[in-house]
Design a protein around this motif. Structure first.
Motif, short mmCIF file in Angstrom:
data_model
loop_
_atom_site.label_atom_id
_atom_site.label_comp_id
_atom_site.label_asym_id
_atom_site.label_seq_id
_atom_site.Cartn_x
_atom_site.Cartn_y
_atom_site.Cartn_z
N ALA A 1 0.82 -1.22 0.00
CA ALA A 1 0.00 0.00 0.00
C ALA A 1 0.85 1.27 0.00
CB ALA A 1 -0.92 0.00 1.22
N GLY A 2 2.19 1.12 0.03
CA GLY A 2 3.08 2.27 -0.08
C GLY A 2 3.74 2.70 1.21
N HIS A 3 3.52 1.99 2.30
CA HIS A 3 4.11 2.39 3.58
C HIS A 3 5.58 1.94 3.65
CE1 HIS A 3 0.24 3.64 5.18
NE2 HIS A 3 -0.27 2.56 4.60
N ARG A 4 6.43 2.82 4.13
CA ARG A 4 7.86 2.52 4.21
C ARG A 4 8.40 2.64 5.64
NH1 ARG A 4 6.44 0.55 0.46
NH2 ARG A 4 7.17 0.67 -1.70
N LYS A 5 7.59 3.06 6.55
CA LYS A 5 7.97 3.10 7.96
C LYS A 5 6.77 2.61 8.76
CE LYS A 5 10.34 5.86 11.47
NZ LYS A 5 11.42 4.85 11.58
N ILE A 6 6.95 1.47 9.45
CA ILE A 6 5.83 0.78 10.08
C ILE A 6 6.14 0.54 11.55
CG2 ILE A 6 4.47 -1.36 10.07
CD1 ILE A 6 5.24 -1.58 7.03
N ALA A 7 5.17 0.79 12.41
CA ALA A 7 5.32 0.47 13.83
C ALA A 7 4.78 -0.92 14.09
CB ALA A 7 4.58 1.49 14.69
N ALA B 1 8.91 11.50 16.91
CA ALA B 1 9.26 12.62 16.02
C ALA B 1 9.11 12.21 14.56
CB ALA B 1 10.68 13.07 16.32
N ASP B 2 9.60 11.03 14.24
CA ASP B 2 9.50 10.51 12.88
C ASP B 2 8.42 9.43 12.88
OD1 ASP B 2 9.92 9.92 10.24
OD2 ASP B 2 11.77 8.77 10.58
N ARG B 3 7.18 9.88 12.86
CA ARG B 3 6.05 8.97 13.07
C ARG B 3 5.84 8.02 11.89
NH1 ARG B 3 0.44 11.87 13.87
NH2 ARG B 3 1.59 12.77 15.64
N PRO B 4 5.72 6.71 12.15
CA PRO B 4 5.39 5.75 11.08
C PRO B 4 4.03 6.06 10.48
CG PRO B 4 6.22 4.61 13.03
CD PRO B 4 5.99 6.03 13.43
N THR B 5 3.84 5.63 9.25
CA THR B 5 2.56 5.86 8.57
C THR B 5 1.61 4.68 8.69
OG1 THR B 5 3.45 5.03 6.48
CG2 THR B 5 3.65 7.40 6.91
N ALA B 6 2.09 3.60 9.32
CA ALA B 6 1.25 2.41 9.48
C ALA B 6 1.64 1.69 10.76
CB ALA B 6 1.40 1.48 8.28
N VAL B 7 0.67 0.93 11.29
CA VAL B 7 0.89 0.17 12.52
C VAL B 7 0.41 -1.26 12.32
CG1 VAL B 7 0.47 0.05 15.00
CG2 VAL B 7 0.40 2.26 13.84
N PHE B 8 1.26 -2.21 12.68
CA PHE B 8 0.87 -3.62 12.75
C PHE B 8 0.86 -4.01 14.22
CE2 PHE B 8 2.76 -8.12 12.64
CZ PHE B 8 1.51 -8.71 12.70
N CYS B 9 -0.26 -4.54 14.69
CA CYS B 9 -0.41 -4.90 16.10
C CYS B 9 -0.45 -6.41 16.27
CB CYS B 9 -1.68 -4.29 16.68
SG CYS B 9 -1.70 -2.47 16.63
N ALA B 10 0.13 -6.89 17.36
CA ALA B 10 0.25 -8.34 17.60
C ALA B 10 -1.09 -9.00 17.85
CB ALA B 10 1.19 -8.61 18.76
N ASN B 11 -2.12 -8.23 18.23
CA ASN B 11 -3.48 -8.78 18.25
C ASN B 11 -4.49 -7.66 18.07
OD1 ASN B 11 -3.97 -7.58 20.75
ND2 ASN B 11 -4.27 -9.48 21.86
N ASP B 12 -5.75 -8.03 17.91
CA ASP B 12 -6.79 -7.04 17.62
C ASP B 12 -7.09 -6.13 18.80
OD1 ASP B 12 -7.11 -7.85 15.01
OD2 ASP B 12 -8.81 -9.18 15.42
N LEU B 13 -6.97 -6.65 20.03
CA LEU B 13 -7.24 -5.79 21.19
C LEU B 13 -6.25 -4.63 21.24
CD1 LEU B 13 -8.10 -8.41 23.97
CD2 LEU B 13 -9.65 -7.15 22.45
N LEU B 14 -4.99 -4.91 20.98
CA LEU B 14 -4.00 -3.84 20.88
C LEU B 14 -4.37 -2.87 19.77
CD1 LEU B 14 -0.67 -5.86 21.26
CD2 LEU B 14 -1.62 -4.26 22.94
N ALA B 15 -4.77 -3.41 18.63
CA ALA B 15 -5.11 -2.56 17.49
C ALA B 15 -6.30 -1.66 17.80
CB ALA B 15 -5.42 -3.43 16.27
N LEU B 16 -7.30 -2.19 18.50
CA LEU B 16 -8.45 -1.38 18.87
C LEU B 16 -8.05 -0.27 19.84
CD1 LEU B 16 -11.12 -4.21 19.26
CD2 LEU B 16 -11.00 -2.50 17.43
N GLY B 17 -7.12 -0.56 20.75
CA GLY B 17 -6.61 0.46 21.65
C GLY B 17 -5.86 1.56 20.91
N VAL B 18 -5.02 1.17 19.95
CA VAL B 18 -4.31 2.15 19.13
C VAL B 18 -5.31 3.01 18.36
CG1 VAL B 18 -2.78 2.45 17.14
CG2 VAL B 18 -2.20 0.78 18.91
N GLU C 1 -6.14 7.44 6.54
CA GLU C 1 -5.51 8.49 5.74
C GLU C 1 -4.17 8.94 6.32
OE1 GLU C 1 -9.91 8.59 5.05
OE2 GLU C 1 -8.60 8.51 6.83
N ASP C 2 -4.10 9.10 7.65
CA ASP C 2 -2.85 9.53 8.28
C ASP C 2 -2.01 8.32 8.74
OD1 ASP C 2 -3.61 12.23 7.99
OD2 ASP C 2 -4.75 12.14 9.86
N ILE C 3 -2.67 7.37 9.35
CA ILE C 3 -1.98 6.16 9.80
C ILE C 3 -2.89 4.95 9.54
CG2 ILE C 3 -1.05 4.90 11.79
CD1 ILE C 3 -0.27 7.49 13.07
#
Length: 341
Positions: free
Chosen positions: A177-183, A239-256, A269-271
């Motif tokens: 999808a074009g992301h080059r910096k991922i958390a 400071a250098d915020r990633p544009t995407a986040v991968f979470c180890a489970n869905d509960l973490l993802a919902l919190g993010v 759109e932003d992350i």
């Protein structure tokens, strides 16, 4: 009014100590056959326990299968339990579900409880990464199957999902999808599932020609929504915020997702966000969550079937061949990761 019968009454009637009665109830294999029979007869005669319990004591077995999971607050493990319960019920067994809450101490306590109750077998998702508590449980000669964890060697059966492939699916999707910096919001680093999903994420980056530094890890102590919100706050502070986040489970993802929404950060759109497990709440989130689906109900049912096979083999004195079943995950794409870069 009839007076209730206590353990002292049973001991007096059987001519043994209170400790011996306790051993017959909790650890029948430690008591001589003749003594155990005398105590069980007293139990039957006095009605100290219901006749079914006494019958199980005489047989030296119960009609219960133990299930010990990391977190019953996680719908993923609820689905695992549903699958296991169906298979156990078809075999005439009940399931005792216990929650270690990712605590090594609580895991050890519940395994001791299973041993005391002489359950027919145990389905176990270990919280203890080194395997010490599992090794201690082996002494009780109660069959068990590892769930959501690969069994190394041939010492027990296991049913798991290829988490390395799952992590690669998630990050490959984000890279495409074009992301080059991922958390990577990873959860407790000692958990094998967390490590395997990270390995898969790094594999996907390597395949795309991106350095390992493109993955910014945000570890958490737990795998719940509150930990995800905390990770989301830390993500916003980078400071250098990633544009995407991968979470180890869905509960973490919902919190993010909650943390980003509260800060006015747009998803995707932003992350962009990708979770793992594909629990029921994932599709119902404010922004439907892209997630790596694990076949949780199937996992529980297969694990119970393997355990029942081992129990049946032991009952008939036949050989049981341990097996490792590895299921494949599936990426389910939804709104949280769809958007132009």
């Amino acid at each position: 009014m009839a007076q209730s019968v206590g353990i002292k009454d049973v001991a007096r009637a059987a001519g043994v100590s209170v400790g011996t009665v306790s051993n017959v109830i909790n650890r029948p294999d430690t008591v001589a056959d003749e003594t155990r029979a005398r105590v069980v007869a007293a139990i039957d005669r006095l009605g100290y326990v219901r006749s079914e319990s006494a019958r199980q004591l005489r047989a030296g077995r119960s009609r219960i299968m133990g299930l010990l999971v990391l977190d019953m607050g996680n719908p993923f493990f609820v689905d695992v339990a549903r699958g296991a319960e169906r298979a156990a019920r078809d075999a005439g067994l009940g399931v005792m579900v216990c929650n270690s809450a990712q605590s090594v101490a609580e895991e050890a306590e519940y395994l001791s409880l299973f041993a005391e109750q002489r359950v027919r077998g145990v389905l176990l998702t270990p919280a203890e990464a080194t395997g010490r508590t599992v090794e201690q449980f082996r002494r009780h000669d109660i069959p068990f199957v590892l769930v959501d964890r690969v069994a190394e060697g041939a010492t027990e059966c296991s049913v798991s999902v290829d988490d390395v492939n799952g992590g690669a699916l998630a990050v490959r999707h984000l890279v495409d999808a074009g992301h080059r910096k991922i958390a990577y919001v990873s959860g407790p680093p000692a958990l094998n599932q967390v490590k395997d999903r990270r390995q898969g994420a790094l594999r996907a980056l390597d395949e795309a020609g991106l350095p390992a530094t493109a993955l910014h890890e945000l570890p958490t102590e737990r795998l719940d929504v509150a930990a995800g919100r905390d990770a989301g706050a830390r993500l916003l502070g980078l400071a250098d915020r990633p544009t995407a986040v991968f979470c180890a489970n869905d509960l973490l993802a919902l919190g993010v997702l909650q943390a980003l929404y509260a800060a006015g950060v747009r998803v995707p759109e932003d992350i962009a966000i990708v979770g793992y497990d594909d629990i029921e709440f994932a599709a119902a989130a404010a922004v439907p969550l892209t997630s790596v689906r694990q076949p949780a109900v199937t996992m529980g049912a297969l694990a119970a079937d393997l355990l029942l096979e081992e129990i049946d083999a032991a009952d008939h004195g036949s050989r049981h061949e341990h097996r490792r079943v590895v299921l494949q995950p599936e990426l389910v794409v939804r709104g949280s990761s769809l958007g132009p870069r």
